[in-house]
Design a protein around this motif. Structure first.
Motif, PDB file in Angstrom:
ATOM      1  N   UNK A   8     -35.338-101.793 -68.500  1.00 38.39           N
ATOM      2  CA  UNK A   8     -33.986-101.737 -67.957  1.00 38.39           C
ATOM      3  C   UNK A   8     -33.568-103.021 -67.276  1.00 38.39           C
ATOM      4  N   UNK A   9     -34.531-103.958 -67.095  1.00 35.41           N
ATOM      5  CA  UNK A   9     -34.242-105.210 -66.412  1.00 35.41           C
ATOM      6  C   UNK A   9     -34.509-106.430 -67.304  1.00 35.41           C
ATOM      7  N   UNK A  10     -34.749-106.213 -68.584  1.00 38.74           N
ATOM      8  CA  UNK A  10     -35.082-107.319 -69.485  1.00 38.74           C
ATOM      9  C   UNK A  10     -33.850-107.736 -70.278  1.00 38.74           C
ATOM     10  N   UNK A  11     -33.462-108.992 -70.117  1.00 35.66           N
ATOM     11  CA  UNK A  11     -32.294-109.530 -70.810  1.00 35.66           C
ATOM     12  C   UNK A  11     -32.695-110.624 -71.798  1.00 35.66           C
ATOM     13  N   UNK A  12     -33.977-110.706 -72.113  1.00 38.34           N
ATOM     14  CA  UNK A  12     -34.489-111.830 -72.890  1.00 38.34           C
ATOM     15  C   UNK A  12     -34.017-111.814 -74.334  1.00 38.34           C
ATOM     16  N   UNK A  13     -34.141-110.680 -75.001  1.00 37.80           N
ATOM     17  CA  UNK A  13     -33.822-110.620 -76.430  1.00 37.80           C
ATOM     18  C   UNK A  13     -32.373-110.999 -76.690  1.00 37.80           C
ATOM     19  N   UNK A  14     -31.457-110.524 -75.857  1.00 36.80           N
ATOM     20  CA  UNK A  14     -30.058-110.865 -76.019  1.00 36.80           C
ATOM     21  C   UNK A  14     -29.805-112.318 -75.643  1.00 36.80           C
ATOM     22  N   UNK A  15     -30.403-112.773 -74.564  1.00 31.53           N
ATOM     23  CA  UNK A  15     -30.149-114.126 -74.090  1.00 31.53           C
ATOM     24  C   UNK A  15     -30.601-115.168 -75.103  1.00 31.53           C
ATOM     25  N   UNK A  16     -31.734-114.923 -75.753  1.00 36.86           N
ATOM     26  CA  UNK A  16     -32.270-115.889 -76.701  1.00 36.86           C
ATOM     27  C   UNK A  16     -31.851-115.627 -78.135  1.00 36.86           C
ATOM     28  N   UNK A  17     -31.598-114.349 -78.479  1.00 37.02           N
ATOM     29  CA  UNK A  17     -31.390-114.057 -79.890  1.00 37.02           C
ATOM     30  C   UNK A  17     -30.291-113.099 -80.239  1.00 37.02           C
ATOM     31  N   UNK A  18     -29.527-112.622 -79.259  1.00 35.47           N
ATOM     32  CA  UNK A  18     -28.389-111.768 -79.585  1.00 35.47           C
ATOM     33  C   UNK A  18     -28.737-110.311 -79.813  1.00 35.47           C
ATOM     34  N   UNK A  19     -29.861-109.842 -79.252  1.00 33.31           N
ATOM     35  CA  UNK A  19     -30.238-108.437 -79.399  1.00 33.31           C
ATOM     36  C   UNK A  19     -30.563-107.882 -78.023  1.00 33.31           C
ATOM     37  N   UNK A  20     -29.984-106.738 -77.665  1.00 29.18           N
ATOM     38  CA  UNK A  20     -30.136-106.217 -76.314  1.00 29.18           C
ATOM     39  C   UNK A  20     -31.208-105.133 -76.229  1.00 29.18           C
ATOM     40  N   UNK A  21     -32.177-105.335 -75.338  1.00 29.81           N
ATOM     41  CA  UNK A  21     -33.170-104.295 -75.082  1.00 29.81           C
ATOM     42  C   UNK A  21     -32.524-103.074 -74.458  1.00 29.81           C
ATOM     43  N   UNK A  22     -31.452-103.279 -73.713  1.00 27.39           N
ATOM     44  CA  UNK A  22     -30.732-102.160 -73.116  1.00 27.39           C
ATOM     45  C   UNK A  22     -29.861-101.420 -74.126  1.00 27.39           C
TER      46      UNK A  22
END
Length: 846
Positions: free
Chosen positions: A191-205
């Motif tokens: 719920x606190x990970x923004x990495x996938x979206x920040x680097x590659x455009x995919x949201x863990x949320x």
């Protein structure tokens, strides 16, 4: 495991108050059967229409729901649906319709992340259970207290909690607690990970995690590369395997043991479920839990990056992340001890057979692994048709698919697949006759001169009642006996029922033909199969979304000047910001002892100052909130539910920050009704979604971050301790984070700054600053007046440039393009793909 009987004495034992539910993942129908037949008490699954945190799983269609619920309920198993992603404003109407269908289908509970979705569920169907997903980041009894206001009945605790911490939570709340006991571990708080979206455009949320934590990173300390030899996977934890901790977890008051794995195979589900069934049953019976080396190897073969106890015994950062690999490896087969022709000699650590899958570990220079299936096995020159368990074996492979030249003495080999094990596991759930059965209790009255009457009740609550067409005659030779009745009514064939008990009342020596018993047995089964196993629920007939929504009201002063606030991370940044004339600031320091001076400096400049809380609050950390309050700040920037509740009770002004995931109007309303001055819009909103949120709430509720380095990973795991200290946790690490600047370099060469907070939790920030400049005109036009800049490692010159640029933009003295071109920032707001973002390849980081 052979023949787990729902409703038998075994199940009665495991459903006692001290026994936890065993909850298994189900990514498809085979996984459902594997879970049920191997002893799960409940399954959890997602839908293919979205809103679940495993979008890549096969998942289930809405049309499957009723059949799926009926299938598991008839076998005494519960069904939980995952709705555990954030929901955007334009999606709430569709989600309301989805919740209605879930409730009607008889699903037992839904798992939710989004507070707004939880509110929808409760308003639509008061009888549908709500479980707080681990995505809600609930780490203390104080956090859980807020969840209880939403009428949530179970909480999936964060994986980062130790058993001691769980026990403290159990002692402070009546909430049912669920924990993960097996499977993959996320390095970041869920719920606190923004990495996938920040680097590659995919949201863990949004269920689209790209697993950036499994990639290799280089460590850069104080501007210089650090040679860590083979340690390159700095953010990839080993898998969790808590079977030995079963008694401790039960003693700590856990209600449900959860197995991770909705993306994994049915064989994995069968394997892990049956082992934890055994562990729970033994623990409840007071027996020791001992799994043989072969038992553990079998679990590892289904899926393993290496087993660990995760955080359950506290933090051991070196144990949790060894850093040598991030791939599934299975079991260590052995070490290469020679090569001869096309044969590789291996000193064995476990058994090997023809057809087994293996992988050779890569060397230090070349991380690429190569593998395949074993063609032949030789011992002392003799070809072996059976498994070889120890000693030295010679193996042959398909050398057209692998490079023999890359095989070297001392190289480790891993066994990744065992076809015999796979076949055995598949048989546990694919045979025609049910393995998992429901207990059936029968009461029978056989009285001469009257019809034979049979009443039945299953352990999952179904009832049946049948009687013979004709009265029973008095026997002349072979009167009916209890043994005859038991034998005939035990013949339940391929049904899901198993005779558990039979109470026979026999009067007057009646004769009962076997044909009559067969007819009654079939009638019983037909009644049970046609009985409604899922009770009807009360569902609110009218739409609830319009009733929950608050009609947005526009700012009464639309011409009011925009307010620009700045978040500072050091005292030097604070002084530079105040020198720019900023009169409302936030501070987020690693050393909380500096807050007193920060407040004094801000107030001396005539500025208002808010202190940011940590993003995580665990048991025994409530004192941090008290310390922050003592410094005399004007308010706090709240980053977790515990902080919100604490400062609300103490009457301290607070702003809700991005980490509380405000993505829709129902969530925003929840926080505003609890006293928030404003809420920060979620970083998962793109431009259009953000404007949808602005249109759905009073604009004075919102604060928008318009410039920042995205906080990607937020972790209990400490990289500083793991690779820069001889210690294992914050009690013995020597705090290298206080004296070194550390960055992690990714595969495309970007160096991302790593920081530690007051609780020693690490945050990895995106190297590239992100600007929402192009959204500002639309935000201003829609009434938004509260904007924020977040500094990272900016110096005085950079602060002057950033603050001046955005101040000029808000005053309409420069264009939006001027801002982000000057700053060389990416033009995007948040981390999901939207019209503001540059076109990016979602797999670029891979």
């Amino acid at each position: 495991m052979v023949g787990y009987i729902a409703g038998s004495e075994q199940e009665q034992m495991t459903s006692s108050p001290s026994a936890p539910e065993l909850l298994a993942p189900a990514g498809d129908w085979d996984c459902v059967r594997a879970a049920v037949e191997n002893g799960a008490d409940a399954i959890y699954f997602g839908l293919n229409c979205g809103f679940n945190a495993r979008e890549r799983a096969k998942n289930f269609d809405l049309s499957d729901l009723a059949v799926l619920s009926d299938f598991v309920h008839r076998r005494g198993v519960k069904a939980y649906t995952t709705l555990n992603t954030l929901a955007f404003p334009s999606e709430l109407r569709d989600i309301e319709g989805l919740i209605r269908k879930i409730a009607s289908a008889g699903v037992d509970a839904v798992l939710v992340q989004d507070i707004g979705v939880a509110r929808l569920v409760r308003a639509i169907c008061p009888e549908l259970g709500i479980h707080a997903s681990t995505q809600m980041t609930l780490t203390s009894a104080e956090c859980i207290q807020v969840a209880q206001e939403l009428e949530i009945e179970r909480v999936v605790l964060a994986r980062e909690l130790s058993i001691d911490e769980i026990r403290k939570i159990r002692n402070q709340t009546s909430m049912a607690l669920e924990v993960f006991v097996h499977g993959a571990l996320c390095v970041a708080y869920s719920g606190q990970c923004l990495t996938s979206e920040s680097l590659g455009g995919r949201s863990a949320n949004r269920g689209q995690c790209a697993q950036a934590c499994r990639l290799a990173y280089d460590l850069v300390c104080d501007g210089k590369d650090v040679d860590l030899e083979r340690v390159r996977y700095l953010l990839s934890p080993q898998d969790l395997a808590a079977y030995e901790l079963t008694p401790e977890l039960i003693d700590a008051g856990i209600s449900s043991f959860k197995i991770e794995g909705r993306l994994k195979s049915a064989e994995y589900v069968a394997n892990i479920t049956q082992h934890y069934r055994q562990a729970i049953d033994k623990a409840v019976a007071g027996l020791p839990i001992h799994f043989s080396r072969r038992d553990v190897q079998e679990m590892e073969l289904s899926f393993s990056r290496g087993f660990s106890t995760g955080w359950l015994h506290g933090c051991d950062h070196k144990m949790l992340v060894p850093g040598f690999s991030s791939a599934k490896r299975g079991v260590l087969l052995g070490t290469v001890c020679g090569k001869s022709g096309d044969r590789v000699s291996v000193e064995l650590e476990c058994e090997i057979s023809r057809g087994d899958g293996i992988v050779f570990e890569g060397d230090r220079e070349n991380d690429d692994e190569q593998g395949g299936r074993v063609y032949q096995v030789f011992v002392d020159g003799r070809k072996m048709d059976c498994a070889v368990e120890s000693g030295i074996a010679e193996l042959t492979f398909d050398w057209e698919a692998m490079d023999l030249r890359r095989i070297f003495v001392g190289q480790r080999i891993w066994k990744t697949d065992d076809p015999k094990l796979t076949k055995r596991l598949r048989a546990s759930y694919s045979q025609a006759d049910a393995v998992r059965r429901v207990g059936l209790d029968l009461k029978l009255t056989a009285r001469a001169g009257q019809p034979l009457r049979v009443q039945g009740r299953t352990t999952n609550g179904l009832k049946c009642q049948v009687a013979s067409d004709e009265p029973l005659e008095v026997a002349t030779r072979h009167p009916a006996t209890r043994e005859v009745f038991e034998k005939q009514f035990s013949r339940l064939g391929s049904t899901v029922y198993e005779l558990r008990s039979l109470d026979a009342k026999i009067v007057g020596a009646p004769m009962v033909p076997l044909s009559v018993l067969g007819k009654l047995r079939h009638a019983l089964i037909e009644q049970l199969d046609s009985a409604r196993v899922t009770p009807a629920r009360r569902i609110t007939p009218e739409l609830v979304l319009p009733q929950l929504e608050m009609a947005p009201t526009k700012d009464t002063k639309p011409d009011a000047e925009p307010r620009l606030r700045v978040l500072c991370r050091t005292l030097a940044q604070l002084r530079s910001t105040l020198a720019q004339g900023v009169r409302e600031v936030y501070v987020d320091f690693q050393d909380i002892r500096e807050y007193g001076e920060a407040v004094a400096v801000a107030h001396a400049s005539g500025a208002r100052i808010y202190i940011a809380t940590p993003r995580i609050q665990k048991p025994d950390e409530l004192g941090i909130f008290r310390v922050l309050m003592r410094h005399g700040a004007d308010g706090v920037l709240v980053r977790n539910l515990a902080g919100l509740e604490f400062y609300r009770q103490h009457g301290m002004p607070f702003i809700v920050d991005f980490s509380l995931n405000v993505a829709n109007q129902l969530t925003a309303q929840f926080f505003m009704e609890r006293g928030a001055r404003r809420v920060t819009a979620s970083y998962d909103l793109n431009r259009d979604q953000l404007l949808d949120l602005v249109a759905a709430v009073p604009p004075q509720w919102l604060e928008v971050v318009i410039h920042q380095h995205m906080p990607m990973f937020h972790m209990e795991h400490c990289v500083f301790c793991a690779v820069m200290s001889p210690g294992t946790n914050k009690t013995n690490c020597g705090r290298p984070c206080d004296i070194h600047e550390v960055k992690l370099r990714d595969r495309i060469g970007k160096e991302h700054l790593l920081t530690a907070d007051v609780g020693c939790r690490n945050t990895l920030f995106n190297a590239t600053p992100q600007s929402a400049a192009e959204a500002i005109p639309a935000l201003l036009a829609n009434g938004i007046r509260d904007f924020r800049i977040e500094l990272l490692s900016d110096n005085e010159e950079q602060i002057d440039r950033v603050v001046s640029l955005y101040r000029d933009l808000l005053a309409n003295r420069i264009t939006t393009g001027d801002v982000w071109r000057t700053l060389q920032a990416s033009n995007r707001v948040g981390v999901t793909r939207g019209t503001l973002e540059e076109r990016r390849n979602p797999l670029a980081i891979l």
